[in-house]
Design a protein around this motif. Structure first.
Motif, PDB file in Angstrom:
ATOM      1  N   ASP A  24       0.835  -1.202   0.000  1.00  0.00           N
ATOM      2  CA  ASP A  24       0.000   0.000   0.000  1.00  0.00           C
ATOM      3  C   ASP A  24       0.870   1.252   0.000  1.00  0.00           C
ATOM      4  OD1 ASP A  24      -1.910  -1.941   0.332  1.00  0.00           O
ATOM      5  OD2 ASP A  24      -2.792  -1.059   2.141  1.00  0.00           O
ATOM      6  N   HIS A  25       0.442   2.235  -0.784  1.00  0.00           N
ATOM      7  CA  HIS A  25       1.167   3.494  -0.851  1.00  0.00           C
ATOM      8  C   HIS A  25       0.196   4.609  -1.225  1.00  0.00           C
ATOM      9  CE1 HIS A  25       1.301   1.745  -4.925  1.00  0.00           C
ATOM     10  NE2 HIS A  25       1.350   2.987  -5.377  1.00  0.00           N
ATOM     11  N   ARG A  26       0.678   5.818  -1.288  1.00  0.00           N
ATOM     12  CA  ARG A  26      -0.144   6.983  -1.608  1.00  0.00           C
ATOM     13  C   ARG A  26       0.376   7.621  -2.881  1.00  0.00           C
ATOM     14  NH1 ARG A  26      -4.660   6.720   0.764  1.00  0.00           N
ATOM     15  NH2 ARG A  26      -4.983   8.950   0.443  1.00  0.00           N
ATOM     16  N   VAL A  27      -0.560   8.147  -3.676  1.00  0.00           N
ATOM     17  CA  VAL A  27      -0.209   8.920  -4.855  1.00  0.00           C
ATOM     18  C   VAL A  27      -0.876  10.275  -4.696  1.00  0.00           C
ATOM     19  CG1 VAL A  27      -0.345   9.102  -7.369  1.00  0.00           C
ATOM     20  CG2 VAL A  27      -0.051   6.850  -6.303  1.00  0.00           C
ATOM     21  N   ARG A  28      -0.050  11.321  -4.725  1.00  0.00           N
ATOM     22  CA  ARG A  28      -0.555  12.699  -4.595  1.00  0.00           C
ATOM     23  C   ARG A  28      -0.373  13.390  -5.939  1.00  0.00           C
ATOM     24  NH1 ARG A  28      -1.707  16.886  -1.184  1.00  0.00           N
ATOM     25  NH2 ARG A  28      -1.420  15.723   0.726  1.00  0.00           N
ATOM     26  N   PHE A  29      -1.454  14.042  -6.380  1.00  0.00           N
ATOM     27  CA  PHE A  29      -1.449  14.758  -7.644  1.00  0.00           C
ATOM     28  C   PHE A  29      -1.150  16.228  -7.398  1.00  0.00           C
ATOM     29  CE2 PHE A  29      -3.953  10.965  -8.077  1.00  0.00           C
ATOM     30  CZ  PHE A  29      -3.503  10.439  -9.263  1.00  0.00           C
ATOM     31  N   ALA A  30      -0.725  16.926  -8.437  1.00  0.00           N
ATOM     32  CA  ALA A  30      -0.310  18.327  -8.315  1.00  0.00           C
ATOM     33  C   ALA A  30      -1.391  19.208  -7.696  1.00  0.00           C
ATOM     34  CB  ALA A  30       0.111  18.873  -9.673  1.00  0.00           C
ATOM     35  N   GLY A  31      -2.656  18.912  -7.942  1.00  0.00           N
ATOM     36  CA  GLY A  31      -3.744  19.712  -7.383  1.00  0.00           C
ATOM     37  C   GLY A  31      -4.038  19.416  -5.925  1.00  0.00           C
ATOM     38  N   GLY A  32      -3.330  18.455  -5.341  1.00  0.00           N
ATOM     39  CA  GLY A  32      -3.518  18.120  -3.936  1.00  0.00           C
ATOM     40  C   GLY A  32      -4.342  16.869  -3.689  1.00  0.00           C
ATOM     41  N   GLN A  33      -5.027  16.366  -4.715  1.00  0.00           N
ATOM     42  CA  GLN A  33      -5.799  15.139  -4.537  1.00  0.00           C
ATOM     43  C   GLN A  33      -4.841  13.990  -4.243  1.00  0.00           C
ATOM     44  OE1 GLN A  33      -7.841  13.725  -8.019  1.00  0.00           O
ATOM     45  NE2 GLN A  33      -9.091  12.302  -6.866  1.00  0.00           N
ATOM     46  N   GLU A  34      -5.253  13.090  -3.365  1.00  0.00           N
ATOM     47  CA  GLU A  34      -4.413  11.958  -2.990  1.00  0.00           C
ATOM     48  C   GLU A  34      -5.263  10.691  -3.004  1.00  0.00           C
ATOM     49  OE1 GLU A  34      -1.984  10.783   0.974  1.00  0.00           O
ATOM     50  OE2 GLU A  34      -1.613  12.793   0.178  1.00  0.00           O
ATOM     51  N   ILE A  35      -4.684   9.619  -3.529  1.00  0.00           N
ATOM     52  CA  ILE A  35      -5.391   8.338  -3.545  1.00  0.00           C
ATOM     53  C   ILE A  35      -4.493   7.260  -2.957  1.00  0.00           C
ATOM     54  CG2 ILE A  35      -6.796   8.931  -5.555  1.00  0.00           C
ATOM     55  CD1 ILE A  35      -4.962   7.017  -7.193  1.00  0.00           C
ATOM     56  N   GLY A  36      -5.127   6.225  -2.453  1.00  0.00           N
ATOM     57  CA  GLY A  36      -4.405   5.048  -2.009  1.00  0.00           C
ATOM     58  C   GLY A  36      -4.218   4.102  -3.182  1.00  0.00           C
ATOM     59  N   ALA A  37      -3.071   3.466  -3.231  1.00  0.00           N
ATOM     60  CA  ALA A  37      -2.782   2.520  -4.302  1.00  0.00           C
ATOM     61  C   ALA A  37      -2.015   1.336  -3.712  1.00  0.00           C
ATOM     62  CB  ALA A  37      -1.983   3.192  -5.411  1.00  0.00           C
ATOM     63  N   SER A  38      -1.939   0.271  -4.470  1.00  0.00           N
ATOM     64  CA  SER A  38      -1.235  -0.935  -4.047  1.00  0.00           C
ATOM     65  C   SER A  38      -0.882  -1.713  -5.302  1.00  0.00           C
ATOM     66  CB  SER A  38      -2.136  -1.779  -3.134  1.00  0.00           C
ATOM     67  OG  SER A  38      -1.416  -2.842  -2.553  1.00  0.00           O
ATOM     68  N   SER A  39      -0.198  -2.818  -5.135  1.00  0.00           N
ATOM     69  CA  SER A  39      -0.014  -3.701  -6.290  1.00  0.00           C
ATOM     70  C   SER A  39      -1.309  -4.491  -6.478  1.00  0.00           C
ATOM     71  CB  SER A  39       1.181  -4.632  -6.078  1.00  0.00           C
ATOM     72  OG  SER A  39       1.002  -5.440  -4.942  1.00  0.00           O
ATOM     73  N   ALA A  40      -1.420  -5.143  -7.625  1.00  0.00           N
ATOM     74  CA  ALA A  40      -2.600  -5.970  -7.886  1.00  0.00           C
ATOM     75  C   ALA A  40      -2.685  -7.072  -6.834  1.00  0.00           C
ATOM     76  CB  ALA A  40      -2.517  -6.566  -9.285  1.00  0.00           C
ATOM     77  N   ALA A  41      -3.891  -7.511  -6.545  1.00  0.00           N
ATOM     78  CA  ALA A  41      -4.096  -8.557  -5.542  1.00  0.00           C
ATOM     79  C   ALA A  41      -3.286  -9.811  -5.872  1.00  0.00           C
ATOM     80  CB  ALA A  41      -5.574  -8.892  -5.413  1.00  0.00           C
ATOM     81  N   SER A  42      -3.149 -10.118  -7.158  1.00  0.00           N
ATOM     82  CA  SER A  42      -2.379 -11.300  -7.554  1.00  0.00           C
ATOM     83  C   SER A  42      -0.884 -11.143  -7.280  1.00  0.00           C
ATOM     84  CB  SER A  42      -2.613 -11.616  -9.035  1.00  0.00           C
ATOM     85  OG  SER A  42      -2.265 -10.512  -9.834  1.00  0.00           O
ATOM     86  N   TYR A  43      -0.460  -9.920  -6.961  1.00  0.00           N
ATOM     87  CA  TYR A  43       0.934  -9.652  -6.578  1.00  0.00           C
ATOM     88  C   TYR A  43       1.006  -9.222  -5.114  1.00  0.00           C
ATOM     89  CZ  TYR A  43       2.127 -10.027 -11.480  1.00  0.00           C
ATOM     90  OH  TYR A  43       2.313 -10.497 -12.762  1.00  0.00           O
ATOM     91  N   ASN A  44       0.144  -9.813  -4.290  1.00  0.00           N
ATOM     92  CA  ASN A  44       0.096  -9.577  -2.849  1.00  0.00           C
ATOM     93  C   ASN A  44      -0.325  -8.160  -2.473  1.00  0.00           C
ATOM     94  OD1 ASN A  44       0.975 -12.244  -2.266  1.00  0.00           O
ATOM     95  ND2 ASN A  44       3.072 -11.602  -2.712  1.00  0.00           N
ATOM     96  N   GLY A  45      -1.070  -7.516  -3.349  1.00  0.00           N
ATOM     97  CA  GLY A  45      -1.528  -6.171  -3.061  1.00  0.00           C
ATOM     98  C   GLY A  45      -2.891  -6.145  -2.407  1.00  0.00           C
ATOM     99  N   ASN A  46      -3.309  -4.962  -2.081  1.00  0.00           N
ATOM    100  CA  ASN A  46      -4.582  -4.721  -1.427  1.00  0.00           C
ATOM    101  C   ASN A  46      -5.666  -4.572  -2.495  1.00  0.00           C
ATOM    102  OD1 ASN A  46      -6.788  -3.617  -0.093  1.00  0.00           O
ATOM    103  ND2 ASN A  46      -5.553  -2.283   1.198  1.00  0.00           N
ATOM    104  N   PRO A  47      -6.620  -5.503  -2.568  1.00  0.00           N
ATOM    105  CA  PRO A  47      -7.646  -5.434  -3.615  1.00  0.00           C
ATOM    106  C   PRO A  47      -8.595  -4.256  -3.460  1.00  0.00           C
ATOM    107  CG  PRO A  47      -8.171  -7.171  -2.050  1.00  0.00           C
ATOM    108  CD  PRO A  47      -6.809  -6.647  -1.674  1.00  0.00           C
ATOM    109  N   ASP A  48      -8.573  -3.579  -2.310  1.00  0.00           N
ATOM    110  CA  ASP A  48      -9.443  -2.427  -2.092  1.00  0.00           C
ATOM    111  C   ASP A  48      -8.864  -1.133  -2.655  1.00  0.00           C
ATOM    112  OD1 ASP A  48     -11.308  -4.029  -0.762  1.00  0.00           O
ATOM    113  OD2 ASP A  48     -10.321  -3.713   1.172  1.00  0.00           O
ATOM    114  N   LEU A  49      -7.615  -1.184  -3.129  1.00  0.00           N
ATOM    115  CA  LEU A  49      -6.959   0.010  -3.653  1.00  0.00           C
ATOM    116  C   LEU A  49      -6.671  -0.156  -5.140  1.00  0.00           C
ATOM    117  CD1 LEU A  49      -4.418   0.674  -0.750  1.00  0.00           C
ATOM    118  CD2 LEU A  49      -6.644   1.750  -1.128  1.00  0.00           C
ATOM    119  N   ALA A  50      -6.500   0.948  -5.828  1.00  0.00           N
ATOM    120  CA  ALA A  50      -6.161   0.918  -7.249  1.00  0.00           C
ATOM    121  C   ALA A  50      -4.746   0.379  -7.425  1.00  0.00           C
ATOM    122  CB  ALA A  50      -6.253   2.319  -7.841  1.00  0.00           C
ATOM    123  N   ASP A  51      -4.560  -0.444  -8.467  1.00  0.00           N
ATOM    124  CA  ASP A  51      -3.213  -0.932  -8.762  1.00  0.00           C
ATOM    125  C   ASP A  51      -2.671  -0.188  -9.986  1.00  0.00           C
ATOM    126  OD1 ASP A  51      -3.813  -2.467 -11.243  1.00  0.00           O
ATOM    127  OD2 ASP A  51      -4.868  -3.849  -9.906  1.00  0.00           O
TER     128      ASP A  51
END
Length: 154
Positions: A24-51
Motif C-alpha cells: 500500500d502506498h499513496r499517490v498525490r497529484f499536483a492539485g492536492g488530490q491523494e489516492i491510495g494505491a497498491s499492487s494488484a491482488a495477484s501480486y500480494n496487493g490490497n484489492p481495495d486500492l487501485a493498482d
C-alpha cells in the motif's frame, strides 16, 4: 508541458523481506488530490486500492473520453452521456517481459439534439480521438530514470 505526481511508501516498522512487505502506498497529484494505491491482488496487493495497471487503464480511458468529447464538440455534436467499462490484460510483450499487452475501451455514448452520427461516423469519431489521445500515443514511451539515494540521516 510538465505533469507531476508524488508516489510515497513507508515501512513504518513493519516487516520488509522477500514476498513479505506492505504494498500500500499513496499517490498525490499536483492539485492536492491523494489516492491510495497498491499492487494488484495477484501480486500480494490490497484489492481495495487501485493498482498500477488500473491506473494506466484509467489514464488511457479518461484521455480517450476527453479527446472524444473534444472531437464531437468541435464537429457540432452534443453528448449527454459517456460511459466506458474498459479492461486491460497483462501478458508477455515481444521482448518476453510482463506488460500490459492489450487494452479494450468500450465506450457507450448517448448523443442529443438534431445532429446524430450514424454507426460509421461514430466509429470514425472514435478513431480520430484514439489517434489524438496523448496517453494512447504514449503507451510505449521512453522512461528516463533519475534516482536519488538518501542517507539514513535524510
Amino acid at each position: 508541458m510538465e505533469h507531476r505526481i508524488t508516489a510515497s511508501w513507508a515501512r513504518d516498522g513493519a516487516t520488509f523481506e522477500r514476498n513479505n512487505y506492505q504494498r500500500d502506498h499513496r499517490v498525490r497529484f499536483a492539485g492536492g488530490q491523494e489516492i491510495g494505491a497498491s499492487s494488484a491482488a495477484s501480486y500480494n496487493g490490497n484489492p481495495d486500492l487501485a493498482d498500477p495497471e488500473q491506473l494506466l487503464l484509467a489514464a488511457l480511458a479518461s484521455c480517450h473520453m476527453l479527446t472524444f468529447l473534444a472531437v464531437a464538440a468541435n464537429r457540432g455534436y452534443v453528448i449527454e452521456h459517456y460511459t466506458d467499462e474498459a479492461v486491460c490484460e497483462l501478458g508477455q510483450n515481444p521482448e518476453g517481459q510482463t506488460a500490459v499487452v492489450r487494452a479494450v475501451l468500450s465506450p457507450k455514448v448517448r448523443f442529443s439534439g438534431d445532429k446524430q452520427p450514424d454507426q460509421e461516423l461514430f466509429r470514425q469519431l472514435h478513431e480520430r480521438a484514439h489517434k489524438a489521445c496523448f496517453i494512447g500515443n504514449s503507451i510505449r514511451t521512453k522512461v528516463d530514470l533519475d534516482p536519488v539515494l538518501l542517507s539514513a540521516a535524510d
